[in-house]
Design an enzyme around this catalytic site. Structure first.
Site, mmCIF file in Angstrom:
data_model
loop_
_atom_site.group_PDB
_atom_site.id
_atom_site.type_symbol
_atom_site.label_atom_id
_atom_site.label_comp_id
_atom_site.label_asym_id
_atom_site.label_seq_id
_atom_site.Cartn_x
_atom_site.Cartn_y
_atom_site.Cartn_z
ATOM 1 N N GLU B 46 -0.557 -37.141 -20.866
ATOM 2 C CA GLU B 46 -1.886 -36.669 -20.462
ATOM 3 C C GLU B 46 -2.596 -35.930 -21.597
ATOM 4 O O GLU B 46 -2.018 -35.072 -22.254
ATOM 5 C CB GLU B 46 -1.812 -35.721 -19.257
ATOM 6 N N ASP B 111 4.088 -19.506 -25.378
ATOM 7 C CA ASP B 111 2.818 -18.949 -25.826
ATOM 8 C C ASP B 111 2.999 -17.446 -25.991
ATOM 9 O O ASP B 111 3.399 -16.762 -25.058
ATOM 10 C CB ASP B 111 1.734 -19.253 -24.765
ATOM 11 N N ASP B 113 0.873 -14.118 -27.083
ATOM 12 C CA ASP B 113 -0.514 -13.742 -27.290
ATOM 13 C C ASP B 113 -0.625 -12.249 -27.551
ATOM 14 O O ASP B 113 0.026 -11.444 -26.896
ATOM 15 C CB ASP B 113 -1.334 -14.107 -26.043
#
Lengths: 475, 414
Positions: B46, B111, B113
């Site tokens: 995708e 991830d 951050d």
């Protein structure tokens, strides 16, 4: 037939499906009895029971519906027990392989059942079972144990564990995600060093992955089976049972021994003993002096099983529909009442609706009052309804949060069970006890019967007078 | 062409030129596909596009790298994201049975951050990032990279700067790609140490009773203790303000010690963080070695070091196969910087502000290539810009991945 040799252990990974002939009855009963156990496990999760409580409750249910004794047990038909366990499991696989959601829930409940049996199994037999399978674990060598001594000791969760004395097995970490998540093992290069104490984790995980894989295969093969018109309705019925709990044996006969009730008693009984669905129907009937078709059906059959005789039933409904002319009543309603008692038409003695049927079939329309309030009421309406119905029996708004949470999660019968526990706390019902022995509400009549039983237990000696009082109050 | 400011969003023209001439589609294809000829790894993958005006297009899929490039140049998205490999081609989603459309494979992603460090860092907050706060990220990368390789045994790790204040990790090992959501959740549990929200003072609860740290954390503690000294005490001076040292005192499980320190620091608020940490150490040494109080306090100090320096990962990103994550080499819409791969070996010298921006790259291109001859194809124009070292880094990564795929295939045929 040498069944015993086919299923040599009490614990079973269900590798091979049963191959002998099975009657449709056996097919269904084996599955239903197993489903009762699994449904109880499910509702235990929803009620946040601890593992120990879950174990007690489940073993209790197992004894009742699915006994499975160890190989040393005498005076029991071990083979029959194991065959039932085996068949039931495979029938339910058929019923539960059909959607992702059902598969997930089935695997969770089955794995818990396996775990409970594993934990309650005889040590010797359990070891024999473990040795009978290849779990593909690599024993950790002495050199490795020495090399990682400090790490192994730091990783162990108990102070007394001595890595030198403990046996360790290496497996791919993906096979013990529960141990990884809690950092309970030493991990090196993708291999988890599992101490013998935690070995069961590997076994449970193996059981789970095995079952997940098999269910997916069954799901793929199932369309070919859809041809069989005898089996498909049974399977549909079974998979619904998981959603609403399995109905108990509250089918037909009004419980005997002096449990007859009269039309006059219904008001009082409804206030003291009815579950929310029946309370709601009763209150609607009193308010509107009428109930629509499915409401009459649901409430009428419930009253029948509660012990209302046909004559009393006609009296009850006649009085309740007070703004209807005799003529209209006799033409339109009398027949249906007699029909539901098996006195007209095909003369079937219809059982009362179980929670499953109330939850799943004949969804209420805009002006209907039947159904399950926990499922079919808007949340704020449900809260005020519960308070108005049960605050006299000890339900407070502080209890609502818990009830509403289970409702939100879709566990309607759990919510109902919790309300039962709260409203019967004065009779000594504790949280988690349900309607006796930890069972959840699966049938409105079971709810009412248990409630009345508790009351009788309380004032054993005054029973007759009490009943007399009731009549006086009403009239 | 005017030199666009770093904080200005790149214009649609710039973006289109970037996709046409600079974006390394071939390399990204190879990285996702693991071999040269397109497989399900790419065709069933995708892609989701974000267009200007918050238009979000999901379930796109492509047969080849050229297909992808063509569509990207047609849509000119502000960014695009990569999702899982599904059991069918995502573009066919509407025509296949829902049951036949499930996520199958996906790189394991993480991830990290900077916003998760807002409660600790004293230099910046929110979207801002400076050289000083990058040290937090650098420490997190070193710890994560080491523990993933050492404990889980994964080899194909790609670190990618997120374009502003964070970093992504993509793990492409076959086993990592195949992890179920449950296994991903377990792995996240293993690497998550900092837990609890604003209202929770002590965010590190990793011990069973008074047991030593689990080995994976003990291993991380050593390098983190150095980071703690340099970054938390010296550079960020985290315990300078009253708020800062009160936060520290909340983490000390000994009332006498807390009282002594509070008295001392209130009287001398100018004491530096290093001084205050030394004060704490001294207090701890008041208890004789081997006493339970000493052990408790030593454990608490280790936990404090972890709380201030251990990687803070955004757990939700890693738990589900179908989570989308911005593709490498996309342009951050706020900063204009390209999301370039980062080498964990040299993470300490990485400077976010030196990462090329779109406008800078296109300018470089204009300088080396006189405007005349741009009728031809532009596949490899990046070679003439400062994007080259980053694309080369990805290409090297892709080569090792493809080598691994070949090896596995060979082993299977034998």
């Amino acid at each position: 037939m040498a069944l015993h040799s086919q299923i040599p252990h009490r614990l079973n990974f269900y590798d091979r499906p049963p191959l002998d002939d099975i009657t449709i009855e056996e097919f269904e009963t084996c599955a239903l009895d197993r489903l009762r156990v699994l449904a109880e496990i499910e509702s235990s999760f929803a009620r946040n029971r601890s593992y120990d409580e879950l174990k007690t409750v489940t073993l209790e249910q197992c004894k009742k519906y699915l006994p499975l004794n160890s190989s040393t047990a005498i005076a029991v038909d071990r083979d029959a027990e194991r065959r039932k366990d085996h068949v039931g499991h495979f029938v339910l696989r058929l019923a539960f392989c059909r959607s992702e959601e059902l598969r997930r829930r089935f695997v969770k409940a089955e794995t818990s059942l396996f775990r409970i049996r594993y934990d309650s199994d005889d040590r010797v037999e359990r070891d024999a079972f473990l040795n009978s399978r290849d779990f593909d674990w690599i024993p950790v060598t002495d050199e490795e144990r020495l090399e990682y001594r400090a790490e192994l000791s730091a990783a162990s969760t108990s102070k007394d564990a001595v890595p030198e004395k403990e046996r360790y097995y290496k497996v791919k970490w993906t096979r013990v995600p529960d141990l990884i998540e809690k950092r309970k093992v030493f991990l090196k290069g993708g291999l988890a060093f599992v101490p013998a104490r935690e070995q069961s984790s590997i076994v449970f995980q193996e059981f789970q992955t095995h079952l997940e894989r098999d269910l997916e295969m069954t799901a793929k093969a199932l369309p070919r089976l859809d041809e069989d018109t005898r089996i498909v309705p049974i399977l549909n019925n079974l998979s619904q049972g998981f959603l609403a709990g399995v109905s108990s044996e509250w089918s037909s006969s009004p419980a005997g021994n002096g449990n007859e009730i009269t039309a006059d008693m219904v008001d009082e009984l409804s206030r003291k003993h009815f579950p929310a669905c029946m309370r709601n129907l009763h209150d609607s009937l009193r308010r509107d002096r009428h109930l629509k078709h499915f409401g009459r059906l649901q409430y009428g059959l419930f009253l029948k099983v509660l012990g209302l005789s046909i004559d009393e039933a006609i009296l009850f409904w006649r009085r309740s529909f007070s703004n209807i002319q005799d003529d209209k009543f006799n033409k339109e309603y009398r027949y249906n009442i007699r029909h539901s008692y098996g006195l007209e038409g095909k003369r079937a003695n219809y059982p009362a609706r179980s929670c499953q049927q109330i939850l799943m079939s004949d969804q209420p329309g805009a002006s209907d009052s039947h159904g399950c309030p926990y499922r079919h009421f808007a949340p704020d309406n449900l809260q005020s309804a519960l308070l108005s119905m049960y605050s006299s029996q000890g339900l407070t708004s502080a209890d609502l949060a818990e009830v509403m949470n289970t409702v939100k999660a879709g566990h309607y019968h759990v919510a109902c069970t919790r309300v039962f526990e709260i409203t019967h706390a004065s009779q000594g019902v504790k949280k988690g006890e349900g309607v006796g022995g930890g069972e959840s509400v699966t049938h409105p009549n079971q709810y009412a019967a248990r409630s009345r039983e508790l009351e009788r237990g309380k004032d054993e000696g005054f029973k007759t007078e009490a009943d007399g009082d009731v009549v006086m109050q009403i009239s | 062409m005017a030199l666009s400011n770093d904080v200005e969003s790149p214009s649609a023209e710039l973006m289109l030129a970037f996709y046409r001439r600079l974006y390394p589609f071939k390399s990204v294809f190879g990285w996702l596909n693991h071999e040269h000829t397109p497989t399900k790894f790419f065709t069933h993958r995708e892609f989701a596009f974000t267009l200007p005006g918050d238009v979000y297009l999901r379930y796109n899929s492509f047969a080849t790298a050229d297909d992808l490039k063509k569509q990207v140049c047609t849509l000119n998205p502000t960014r695009f994201e990569i999702g899982p490999v599904y059991s069918a081609r995502p573009r066919d989603k509407k025509t296949v049975r829902p049951a036949a459309f499930t996520p199958q494979l996906r790189e394991l992603v993480f991830d990290i951050d900077m916003t998760d460090y807002d409660t600790i860092r004293t230099c910046c907050s929110g979207a801002e990032i400076c050289r000083r706060c990058w040290v937090f990220i650098a420490a997190a990368v070193r710890v994560m990279d080491r523990s993933i390789r050492d404990q889980f045994g994964y080899k194909y790790l790609l670190w990618v700067y997120s374009g502003r204040r964070g970093i992504h990790l993509w793990i492409s090992d076959r086993e990592a790609m195949e992890l179920t959501d449950e296994q991903r959740r377990a792995l996240v549990g293993w690497v998550t140490v900092i837990q609890g929200g604003k209202e929770m003072h002590k965010k590190v609860n990793v011990r069973v009773g008074s047991r030593p740290l689990p080995p994976s954390l003990a291993m991380a503690l050593e390098p983190l203790a150095v980071v703690f000294g340099d970054l938390i005490l010296a550079d960020q001076d985290c315990f300078a303000s009253e708020e800062g040292w009160e936060a520290l005192l909340h983490l000390i499980p000994d009332k006498t010690v807390v009282e002594n320190l509070r008295k001392k620091w209130t009287a001398n608020p100018e004491r530096s963080s290093e001084d205050k940490w030394d004060d704490l150490k001294k207090e701890v040494k008041e208890y004789a070695k081997g006493t339970p109080q000493r052990a408790t306090l030593t454990a608490a100090m280790e936990d404090i070091i972890l709380q201030y320096t251990y990687p803070r990962i955004d757990a939700e990103v890693s738990k589900h196969r179908n989570h989308l994550l911005k593709a490498p080499f996309c342009v951050h819409p706020k900063t204009g910087r390209v999301c370039v791969p980062v080498d964990p070996e040299t993470i300490d010298s990485f400077r976010p502000e030196r990462v090329p921006t779109v406008s800078q790259l296109l300018q470089e291109l204009d300088e080396v290539l006189p405007a005349a001859g741009d009728a031809a194809e532009h596949h490899s124009d990046w070679e003439r810009t400062s994007l080259k070292p980053y694309v080369d880094m990805l290409d090297r990564h892709v080569m090792t991945l493809m080598e691994e795929t070949r090896r596995t295939k060979r082993d299977m045929t034998w």
